[in-house]
Design an enzyme around this catalytic site. Structure first.
Site: not given
Length: 249
Positions: A145, A158
């Site tokens: 990401s 995350y």
């Protein structure tokens, strides 16, 4: 499980998290590229069957198979099913993942452990089977990401899992020397999927959409285009993290 057997030497793609979002769009794009596709899902059989039906209605071949990506027995069974139905696996797109957002000081450690299990252990388990069973000339495409480089508050847990994904990706690419198998990761920026949109108000979404020079959110189709590139013509791209984010960072 919905199954359509192939009698040709068609290339085969296995897509985890293939029932929705970026995974679902990647399923349809790879099928359009000529792949037979295994749609892997965690729990929503209806969505997975809908993905298979979309491929079949467009003239492609697909099957749906349930598996917990962090369970090594289930993932071995997933590859078994792909080999039984289509003869082997050429491309693995590991799009399955979970995201929970909170400041580090507030994050429940059980939530951290669940993210770790799916995002890190899952990447490791899928990567193990891919390394053992991909046919020569194949490709493994993991998902990181772009939040990893943005250092956004609330994303510590995350982003940490995605840092692990990048490390696994870059090292595995080098460990597969001599196999003619590429290993890369795609790192999307803010993309209009349920995973991204859930829990965000309109002001937050608009602010994030304005950040890239292209001044919009990415779409699942944007990311599937990158997956298609890495799964097919990109044979000289290996051991890389491709940041598909509209220029945000």
């Amino acid at each position: 499980m919905t199954e359509h057997r192939t009698t040709t030497a068609r290339r085969v793609a296995l897509v985890t998290g293939g029932s929705r979002g970026i995974g679902r769009e990647s399923v349809e794009r790879l099928a359009a590229d000529g792949f037979a596709v295994v749609v892997t899902y965690a729990g929503n059989k209806a969505e997975a069957d809908a993905a298979v039906a979309a491929v079949v209605s467009a003239g492609g071949e697909a099957l749906a198979h349930q598996a917990d990506v962090a369970d090594e027995v289930a993932v071995a069974g997933l590859f078994d099913a792909a080999e039984e139905a289509f003869g082997g696996v050429d491309v693995v797109v590991h799009a399955a993942g979970v995201m929970a957002l909170a400041p580090l000081v507030d994050l429940d450690l059980d939530v951290l452990d669940r993210m770790h299990r799916t995002n890190i252990r899952g990447t490791f388990v899928v990567g193990q089977q891919a390394a053992r069973r991909l046919r020569n000339g194949g490709a493994l495409i993991n998902f990181s990401s772009s939040v990893l480089a943005l250092a956004l508050p609330g994303y510590s847990a995350y982003a940490a899992t995605k840092g692990a994904v990048e490390a696994i990706t870059l090292i595995l690419a080098r460990e597969l020397r001599g196999r003619d198998i590429t290993v890369n990761a795609v790192a999307p920026g803010p993309t209009a999927t349920a995973l991204f949109l859930d829990g965000k108000d309109e002001e937050t979404i608009a602010k994030m959409a304005a950040q890239p020079p292209l001044e919009r959110l990415g779409t699942p189709q944007d990311i599937a285009e990158v997956v298609s590139f890495l799964a097919g013509p990109a044979r000289w791209v290996n051991g890389q993290v491709l940041r598909a984010n509209g220029g945000i960072a």
